[in-house]
Design a protein around this motif. Structure first.
Motif, PDB file in Angstrom:
ATOM      1  N   LYS A  25       0.831  -1.183   0.000  1.00 14.07           N
ATOM      2  CA  LYS A  25       0.000   0.000   0.000  1.00 14.07           C
ATOM      3  C   LYS A  25       0.883   1.256   0.000  1.00 14.07           C
ATOM      4  CE  LYS A  25      -0.770   1.722   4.414  1.00 14.07           C
ATOM      5  NZ  LYS A  25       0.362   1.654   5.283  1.00 14.07           N
ATOM      6  N   HIS A  46      -0.225  -5.857   5.611  1.00 16.15           N
ATOM      7  CA  HIS A  46       0.541  -6.703   6.545  1.00 16.15           C
ATOM      8  C   HIS A  46      -0.283  -7.094   7.777  1.00 16.15           C
ATOM      9  CE1 HIS A  46       1.370  -3.055   8.869  1.00 16.15           C
ATOM     10  NE2 HIS A  46       1.788  -3.836   9.847  1.00 16.15           N
ATOM     11  N   TYR A  47      -1.373  -6.369   8.046  1.00 13.02           N
ATOM     12  CA  TYR A  47      -2.236  -6.758   9.164  1.00 13.02           C
ATOM     13  C   TYR A  47      -2.782  -8.171   8.976  1.00 13.02           C
ATOM     14  CZ  TYR A  47      -2.878  -3.562  12.968  1.00 13.02           C
ATOM     15  OH  TYR A  47      -2.703  -2.896  14.143  1.00 13.02           O
ATOM     16  N   LYS A  81      -0.825 -10.908  10.650  1.00 13.61           N
ATOM     17  CA  LYS A  81      -0.666 -10.965  12.115  1.00 13.61           C
ATOM     18  C   LYS A  81      -1.423 -12.165  12.690  1.00 13.61           C
ATOM     19  CE  LYS A  81       0.050  -6.012  12.742  1.00 13.61           C
ATOM     20  NZ  LYS A  81       1.368  -5.851  13.327  1.00 13.61           N
ATOM     21  N   PHE A 134      -7.163   1.438  17.548  1.00 15.19           N
ATOM     22  CA  PHE A 134      -5.741   1.391  17.180  1.00 15.19           C
ATOM     23  C   PHE A 134      -5.091   2.652  17.727  1.00 15.19           C
ATOM     24  CE2 PHE A 134      -2.443   3.024  14.411  1.00 15.19           C
ATOM     25  CZ  PHE A 134      -1.713   1.928  13.973  1.00 15.19           C
ATOM     26  N   GLU A 165      -1.151   4.483  18.728  1.00 19.79           N
ATOM     27  CA  GLU A 165       0.319   4.404  18.773  1.00 19.79           C
ATOM     28  C   GLU A 165       0.820   5.506  19.678  1.00 19.79           C
ATOM     29  OE1 GLU A 165       1.517   2.352  14.494  1.00 19.79           O
ATOM     30  OE2 GLU A 165       1.489   4.525  14.629  1.00 19.79           O
ATOM     31  N   ARG A 208       8.412  10.386   8.923  1.00 16.23           N
ATOM     32  CA  ARG A 208       7.784   9.819   7.720  1.00 16.23           C
ATOM     33  C   ARG A 208       6.783  10.804   7.123  1.00 16.23           C
ATOM     34  NH1 ARG A 208       4.270   5.553   9.197  1.00 16.23           N
ATOM     35  NH2 ARG A 208       4.204   4.650   7.144  1.00 16.23           N
ATOM     36  N   TYR A 244       5.640  11.164   3.408  1.00 15.52           N
ATOM     37  CA  TYR A 244       4.592  10.257   2.936  1.00 15.52           C
ATOM     38  C   TYR A 244       3.273  10.579   3.636  1.00 15.52           C
ATOM     39  CZ  TYR A 244       1.749   6.171   4.161  1.00 15.52           C
ATOM     40  OH  TYR A 244       0.699   5.348   4.462  1.00 15.52           O
ATOM     41  N   ASP A 290      -3.812   5.770   5.790  1.00 13.57           N
ATOM     42  CA  ASP A 290      -2.632   5.044   6.282  1.00 13.57           C
ATOM     43  C   ASP A 290      -3.010   3.722   6.961  1.00 13.57           C
ATOM     44  OD1 ASP A 290       0.185   4.815   6.792  1.00 13.57           O
ATOM     45  OD2 ASP A 290      -0.200   5.353   8.886  1.00 13.57           O
ATOM     46  N   VAL A 291      -4.001   3.748   7.821  1.00 10.28           N
ATOM     47  CA  VAL A 291      -4.322   2.489   8.517  1.00 10.28           C
ATOM     48  C   VAL A 291      -5.800   2.099   8.520  1.00 10.28           C
ATOM     49  CG1 VAL A 291      -2.324   2.566  10.084  1.00 10.28           C
ATOM     50  CG2 VAL A 291      -4.462   3.555  10.822  1.00 10.28           C
ATOM     51  N   HIS A 317      -5.795  -1.631   6.892  1.00 13.36           N
ATOM     52  CA  HIS A 317      -5.608  -2.573   8.007  1.00 13.36           C
ATOM     53  C   HIS A 317      -6.886  -2.775   8.837  1.00 13.36           C
ATOM     54  CE1 HIS A 317      -1.588  -1.943   6.837  1.00 13.36           C
ATOM     55  NE2 HIS A 317      -1.214  -1.056   7.719  1.00 13.36           N
ATOM     56  N   LYS A 322      -2.201   8.419  16.063  1.00 11.51           N
ATOM     57  CA  LYS A 322      -0.772   8.443  16.370  1.00 11.51           C
ATOM     58  C   LYS A 322      -0.560   9.402  17.539  1.00 11.51           C
ATOM     59  CE  LYS A 322       0.986   6.978  11.969  1.00 11.51           C
ATOM     60  NZ  LYS A 322       1.804   5.835  12.390  1.00 11.51           N
ATOM     61  N   GLN A 360      -2.339  -6.666  19.219  1.00 10.66           N
ATOM     62  CA  GLN A 360      -0.993  -6.377  19.719  1.00 10.66           C
ATOM     63  C   GLN A 360      -1.051  -5.246  20.726  1.00 10.66           C
ATOM     64  OE1 GLN A 360       0.664  -5.486  15.836  1.00 10.66           O
ATOM     65  NE2 GLN A 360       0.685  -3.337  16.281  1.00 10.66           N
TER      66      GLN A 360
HETATM   67  C1  BG6 Z   1       1.735   0.879   8.513  1.00  7.95           C
HETATM   68  C2  BG6 Z   1       1.468   2.351   8.623  1.00  7.95           C
HETATM   69  O1  BG6 Z   1       1.090   0.346   7.394  1.00  7.95           O
HETATM   70  O2  BG6 Z   1       1.264   0.224   9.686  1.00  7.95           O
HETATM   71  C3  BG6 Z   1       2.126   2.907   9.858  1.00  7.95           C
HETATM   72  O3  BG6 Z   1       1.960   3.004   7.457  1.00  7.95           O
HETATM   73  C4  BG6 Z   1       1.727   2.140  11.094  1.00  7.95           C
HETATM   74  O4  BG6 Z   1       1.832   4.294  10.007  1.00  7.95           O
HETATM   75  C5  BG6 Z   1       1.895   0.643  10.882  1.00  7.95           C
HETATM   76  O5  BG6 Z   1       2.533   2.573  12.160  1.00  7.95           O
HETATM   77  C6  BG6 Z   1       1.292  -0.165  12.026  1.00  7.95           C
HETATM   78  O6  BG6 Z   1       1.570  -1.527  11.890  1.00  7.95           O
HETATM   79  P1  BG6 Z   1       2.516  -2.302  12.920  1.00  7.95           P
HETATM   80  O7  BG6 Z   1       2.471  -3.699  12.476  1.00  7.95           O
HETATM   81  O8  BG6 Z   1       3.853  -1.682  12.808  1.00  7.95           O
HETATM   82  O9  BG6 Z   1       1.916  -2.062  14.253  1.00  7.95           O
END
Ligand code: BG6
Length: 488
Positions: free
Chosen positions: A152, A182-183, A186, A218, A220, A227, A230, A239-240, A244, A341, A376
């Motif tokens: 993505k 990538h989610y 997991k 979610f 962080e 970054r 981007y 982004d997420v 995800h 975030k 997570q």
């Molecule tokens: C990414 C986003 O795809 O996923 C990031 O671009 C984000 O901003 C991240 O931090 C979260 O995934 P993970 O697996 O690192 O918790």
């Protein structure tokens, strides 16, 4: 496919994704003897790079080697090669093709070719060029397979995503394209299907009759960390959330697939996506993190202090969205997605809150049951229950039925998302990848509101770096989201 020789080509080999994820995960798979025996890895990039030195000096810091691994790491380095070239430079792609052939020819085994994986670890604007160049010059000869892996962001909205898909599909069939989210790699996301469809007790209550609200949360505790180049163009929804977290939602909400096959599962995901109405601006709250003067040095910088961000940027680093699924199972149940975030903690979880008990006799004690799937950190599934506290008094109180993976599955290895996804790509399973109709539906849901936010220049609400949440967002969660915080 397991034993077939394989060439992995990484476009953007000197970039961030290759450094953080691709090379380390390839090494871990190699170390665990999970790559096909005869695998070669070719980096391709515009920057001149001595790949063996790069692996020895830079990537090595990402892979946590102990002394026993050093020899294996040296062996892994020997499998690596590199070509410098532009992404539209046809002679370089011909060179790439010859290089793969040359490295693969093994007279003893009479091998002429191999499966080929082309990983686009580059910005999407060069996807069309690379797809064309690879499609014309570097495909594997049958019966060997050619796989194209794309990360993505797949476009910025429905239109740009469709354009991107169109240009790639000129040269690759759908089953050859592996769109990574990538989610989906997991552990807890993988286990959702089992949780839902292998447990009778959940099957019966998984609907509007028993569930009040579904909350996907979610957070962080770090900012955009350089970054911003981007991020400022995309924002938190792209982004997420659009990828995800929407993927998690579809797995929570879909009907039972006909089988465990990739297409049966994805058919159901698409159906549920089609039942989601496009989001309305009234169902969204946006935020942007501001500096926290009393915080840690990192927290003393707001989003606009990140390099490359305009001082008047309106990009959201936090968003909460209420979605509605218009089908028999979910009509009237709000699905809340919240993502931010620079908040107080890093966590990703799904909270399924059940209805109040009807005609409840424990007036002073009643809380709603809640099933929590923590993706997570510390994978877990737990169910909050009400029980009588042991003792002479009759006190009903909340407790958890707790399946914390670190306790229950002590000693069992939980693979990293990219390790699992790489295995799927190499061995040709599409089960954890996004199909093009899924992607189209995901963009259909989000595009109108994203355009409206941008056209109307909607101002985000500012929150301090390290905040727990935003009051306006909490309000939306409790009102339209019908979610109750009472247990906290
Ligand atoms: C990414 C986003 O795809 O996923 C990031 O671009 C984000 O901003 C991240 O931090 C979260 O995934 P993970 O697996 O690192 O918790």
């Amino acid at each position: 496919n397991f034993k077939k020789p394989t060439a992995v080509v990484i476009f953007g080999a000197s970039g961030d994704l290759a450094k953080k994820e691709i090379y380390p995960n390839l090494f871990w798979l190699y170390k665990d003897s999970l790559l096909p025996e005869n695998t070669i890895i070719i980096g391709y990039g515009r920057t001149n790079l001595d790949i063996k030195k790069y692996l020895k000096e830079t990537i090595i810091q990402k892979v946590n080697l102990d002394n026993d691994d050093l020899k294996i790491y040296d062996e892994f380095i020997e499998k690596n090669h590199y070509i410098t070239g532009n992404y539209n430079e046809e002679p370089k792609f011909k060179e790439l093709d010859s290089k793969i052939n040359e490295l693969m020819v093994d007279p003893n085994q009479n091998i002429q070719d191999c499966n080929r994986v082309f990983y686009l670890a580059v910005p999407p604007k060069v996807y069309p060029n690379i797809s064309e160049m690879v499609g014309k010059n570097c495909r594997a000869k049958e019966p060997f397979l050619t796989h194209l892996v794309a990360e993505k962001p797949f476009g910025k909205d429905l239109e740009t995503s469709n354009e991107l898909s169109k240009s790639i599909s000129r040269y690759f069939k759908e089953e050859e394209i592996f769109r990574i989210d990538h989610y989906l790699g997991k552990e807890m996301v993988q286990s959702l299907i089992a949780l839902r469809f292998a447990n009778q007790i959940f099957r019966r209550v998984w609907n509007r009759d028993s569930i009040e609200s579904v909350f996907i949360n979610f957070k962080e505790n770090f900012g955009t960390k350089g970054r911003a180049g981007y991020f400022d163009e995309y924002g938190i929804i792209r982004d997420v959330i659009q990828n995800h977290l929407l993927q998690v939602l579809t797995l929570i909400a879909m009907e039972q697939p006909l089988s465990e096959s990739a297409d049966d599962i994805r058919d159901e995901k698409v159906k549920v996506l089609k039942s989601i109405k496009a989001i309305k601006l009234d169902d969204v709250v946006l935020g942007q993190y501001a500096k926290n003067e009393n915080g840690t040095p990192e927290q003393q910088k707001g989003y606009i202090d990140d390099e490359g961000v305009d001082k008047d940027s309106l990009t959201a680093t936090y968003a909460i969205i209420i979605l509605h699924i218009n089908n028999e199972r979910w009509d009237g149940v709000p699905f809340i997605i919240s993502a931010g975030k620079a908040l107080d903690e890093t966590i990703s979880e799904v909270r399924i809150q059940f209805n109040q008990v009807p005609a409840n006799i424990f007036k002073n004690y009643c809380r709603r049951n809640e099933l929590v799937i923590r993706i997570q950190p510390n994978e877990a599934v737990y169910l909050t229950m009400l029980t009588k506290r042991p003792g002479m008094d009759f006190v009903v109180e909340e407790t958890d039925l707790d399946l914390t993976y670190a306790e229950k599955y002590k000693g069992l290895y939980v693979p990293k998302a990219y390790e699992r996804l790489f295995m799927n790509i190499i061995y040709g399973s599409q089960i954890s990848f996004v199909r093009s109709d899924e992607l189209t539906e995901a963009w259909r849901i989000f595009t109108p509101v994203l355009h409206e936010i941008e056209e109307k220049k909607i101002k985000p609400i500012y929150y301090q770096f390290g905040s727990n949440s935003i009051p306006e967002a909490e309000n939306l969660i409790m009102t339209k989201g019908k979610y109750s915080f009472e247990r906290f």
